[in-house]
Design a protein around this motif. Sequence first.
Motif, PDB file in Angstrom:
ATOM      1  N   GLN A 185      -2.902   3.700  -4.095  1.00 46.97           N
ATOM      2  CA  GLN A 185      -3.917   2.185  -4.377  1.00 46.97           C
ATOM      3  C   GLN A 185      -2.237   0.798  -3.490  1.00 46.97           C
ATOM      4  O   GLN A 185      -1.772   0.954  -3.310  1.00 46.97           O
ATOM      5  CB  GLN A 185      -2.918   2.399  -5.829  1.00 46.97           C
ATOM      6  CG  GLN A 185      -3.595   3.237  -6.466  1.00 46.97           C
ATOM      7  CD  GLN A 185      -3.609   3.085  -7.941  1.00 46.97           C
ATOM      8  OE1 GLN A 185      -3.721   1.851  -8.559  1.00 46.97           O
ATOM      9  NE2 GLN A 185      -2.978   4.236  -8.949  1.00 46.97           N
ATOM     10  N   VAL A 206      -1.690  -3.432  -3.615  1.00 47.77           N
ATOM     11  CA  VAL A 206      -1.153  -3.879  -4.841  1.00 47.77           C
ATOM     12  C   VAL A 206      -0.888  -5.225  -3.687  1.00 47.77           C
ATOM     13  O   VAL A 206      -0.536  -4.987  -2.970  1.00 47.77           O
ATOM     14  CB  VAL A 206       0.092  -3.580  -5.138  1.00 47.77           C
ATOM     15  CG1 VAL A 206      -0.078  -5.287  -6.534  1.00 47.77           C
ATOM     16  CG2 VAL A 206       0.060  -2.120  -6.342  1.00 47.77           C
ATOM     17  N   HIS A 207      -1.308  -6.269  -4.371  1.00 49.90           N
ATOM     18  CA  HIS A 207      -1.505  -7.863  -3.911  1.00 49.90           C
ATOM     19  C   HIS A 207      -0.952  -8.454  -4.682  1.00 49.90           C
ATOM     20  O   HIS A 207      -1.438  -8.789  -5.658  1.00 49.90           O
ATOM     21  CB  HIS A 207      -2.298  -8.263  -2.809  1.00 49.90           C
ATOM     22  CG  HIS A 207      -3.835  -7.934  -3.016  1.00 49.90           C
ATOM     23  ND1 HIS A 207      -4.663  -8.933  -3.430  1.00 49.90           N
ATOM     24  CD2 HIS A 207      -4.752  -6.557  -3.369  1.00 49.90           C
ATOM     25  CE1 HIS A 207      -6.089  -8.845  -4.094  1.00 49.90           C
ATOM     26  NE2 HIS A 207      -6.224  -7.323  -4.403  1.00 49.90           N
ATOM     27  N   ARG A 246      -3.517  -8.058  -8.105  1.00 43.84           N
ATOM     28  CA  ARG A 246      -4.106  -7.754  -8.417  1.00 43.84           C
ATOM     29  C   ARG A 246      -4.294  -6.279  -7.627  1.00 43.84           C
ATOM     30  O   ARG A 246      -3.363  -5.559  -6.337  1.00 43.84           O
ATOM     31  CB  ARG A 246      -5.574  -7.564  -7.219  1.00 43.84           C
ATOM     32  CG  ARG A 246      -5.676  -8.943  -7.880  1.00 43.84           C
ATOM     33  CD  ARG A 246      -7.326  -9.797  -7.106  1.00 43.84           C
ATOM     34  NE  ARG A 246      -7.672  -8.580  -7.869  1.00 43.84           N
ATOM     35  CZ  ARG A 246      -9.471  -8.343  -6.600  1.00 43.84           C
ATOM     36  NH1 ARG A 246      -9.319  -9.561  -5.804  1.00 43.84           N
ATOM     37  NH2 ARG A 246      -9.853  -7.808  -6.406  1.00 43.84           N
ATOM     38  N   VAL A 247      -4.737  -5.008  -8.730  1.00 43.60           N
ATOM     39  CA  VAL A 247      -4.841  -3.278  -8.167  1.00 43.60           C
ATOM     40  C   VAL A 247      -5.545  -3.432  -8.020  1.00 43.60           C
ATOM     41  O   VAL A 247      -6.250  -3.128  -8.617  1.00 43.60           O
ATOM     42  CB  VAL A 247      -3.884  -2.707  -9.001  1.00 43.60           C
ATOM     43  CG1 VAL A 247      -3.508  -1.534  -8.998  1.00 43.60           C
ATOM     44  CG2 VAL A 247      -2.502  -3.251  -9.307  1.00 43.60           C
ATOM     45  N   GLU A 248      -6.037  -2.111  -6.564  1.00 44.05           N
ATOM     46  CA  GLU A 248      -6.993  -1.795  -6.628  1.00 44.05           C
ATOM     47  C   GLU A 248      -7.441  -0.246  -6.418  1.00 44.05           C
ATOM     48  O   GLU A 248      -5.991  -0.301  -4.814  1.00 44.05           O
ATOM     49  CB  GLU A 248      -7.412  -2.754  -5.091  1.00 44.05           C
ATOM     50  CG  GLU A 248      -7.833  -3.787  -5.723  1.00 44.05           C
ATOM     51  CD  GLU A 248      -8.778  -5.020  -4.602  1.00 44.05           C
ATOM     52  OE1 GLU A 248      -8.796  -4.824  -3.331  1.00 44.05           O
ATOM     53  OE2 GLU A 248      -8.943  -5.623  -4.311  1.00 44.05           O
ATOM     54  N   PRO A 249      -7.821   0.720  -6.459  1.00 47.54           N
ATOM     55  CA  PRO A 249      -7.565   2.093  -5.526  1.00 47.54           C
ATOM     56  C   PRO A 249      -7.666   1.899  -3.452  1.00 47.54           C
ATOM     57  O   PRO A 249      -8.757   0.602  -2.806  1.00 47.54           O
ATOM     58  CB  PRO A 249      -8.929   2.487  -6.167  1.00 47.54           C
ATOM     59  CG  PRO A 249      -9.679   1.348  -6.656  1.00 47.54           C
ATOM     60  CD  PRO A 249      -9.006   0.714  -6.762  1.00 47.54           C
ATOM     61  N   MET A 250      -7.165   3.081  -2.920  1.00 49.32           N
ATOM     62  CA  MET A 250      -7.388   2.762  -1.694  1.00 49.32           C
ATOM     63  C   MET A 250      -7.747   4.067  -1.186  1.00 49.32           C
ATOM     64  O   MET A 250      -9.051   4.416  -0.919  1.00 49.32           O
ATOM     65  CB  MET A 250      -6.339   2.040  -1.015  1.00 49.32           C
ATOM     66  CG  MET A 250      -6.410   2.093   0.541  1.00 49.32           C
ATOM     67  SD  MET A 250      -6.908   0.099   0.882  1.00 49.32           S
ATOM     68  CE  MET A 250      -6.553  -0.048   2.588  1.00 49.32           C
ATOM     69  N   HIS A 274       1.039  -1.666  -0.379  1.00 54.77           N
ATOM     70  CA  HIS A 274       0.533  -0.247  -0.273  1.00 54.77           C
ATOM     71  C   HIS A 274       1.073   1.384  -0.014  1.00 54.77           C
ATOM     72  O   HIS A 274       1.366   0.699   0.562  1.00 54.77           O
ATOM     73  CB  HIS A 274      -0.950  -0.418   1.495  1.00 54.77           C
ATOM     74  CG  HIS A 274      -1.517   1.426   1.598  1.00 54.77           C
ATOM     75  ND1 HIS A 274      -1.796   1.932   2.914  1.00 54.77           N
ATOM     76  CD2 HIS A 274      -2.619   2.094   1.026  1.00 54.77           C
ATOM     77  CE1 HIS A 274      -2.759   2.871   2.213  1.00 54.77           C
ATOM     78  NE2 HIS A 274      -3.217   3.596   1.185  1.00 54.77           N
ATOM     79  N   HIS A 284      -8.806   7.644  -2.059  1.00 51.92           N
ATOM     80  CA  HIS A 284      -9.344   8.612  -3.489  1.00 51.92           C
ATOM     81  C   HIS A 284      -7.953   9.202  -3.926  1.00 51.92           C
ATOM     82  O   HIS A 284      -7.743  10.027  -3.121  1.00 51.92           O
ATOM     83  CB  HIS A 284     -10.535   8.822  -3.516  1.00 51.92           C
ATOM     84  CG  HIS A 284     -10.668  10.016  -4.377  1.00 51.92           C
ATOM     85  ND1 HIS A 284     -10.785   8.543  -5.836  1.00 51.92           N
ATOM     86  CD2 HIS A 284     -10.861  10.681  -4.938  1.00 51.92           C
ATOM     87  CE1 HIS A 284     -11.963   9.400  -7.044  1.00 51.92           C
ATOM     88  NE2 HIS A 284     -11.511  10.817  -6.231  1.00 51.92           N
TER      89      HIS A 284
END
Length: 181
Positions: A169, A171-172, A159-163, A109, A165
């Motif tokens: 981000q 990434v896991h 996987r990439v996800e927004p954290m 993160h 805003h």
Amino acid sequence: VREFLDVGGGSGAFAIALCRKYPDARATVLDLPSVVAKTTTIVAEESPAVAARIAAKGLSATFEWGVPDEHYDVINMSYLTGSVPADTIAEIYRRAYRALRPGGRIIIHDFMVHNNANRGPANAALWALAHVTVNPQGAGLAPKRIVQHLSDAGFVAPRVEPMIHSLTQLVHATKPMIASL
């Protein structure tokens, strides 16, 4: 999660939250010695049942960690990758790979710009620019760079996800159950 390692874990907030929620979980917080001195004070304020399951190790993430191979289920690195010299990131991720059990997960993160840095987000780019004063040897972070480092270390299924805003981000990725040849 039985064993959790928080590299650059600061106050121990993630370790504390995990151990409060899961009574069988154990956590280790790895951070600089000056930070770990405060971590141990904060952890000591927890109930004995929680505090007894949280250890703290004082050293830089860029040094050898001194943790067992294939011991952890999850390794967390929140705001770490942008805080270390760019040329140490690949080795840090390789250390995480060695420390994770097969099937274990790594969570990264941090402040990240989009893969096309010319497209922002502005807040993440401004943070990266300000952070140069703290870490002039750091790297501008984008998800594709993190994913590449993780893949190079042997991790799969990133996987990439927004954290947060327009700022951070997540990434896991996973250590495979069977190492590829």
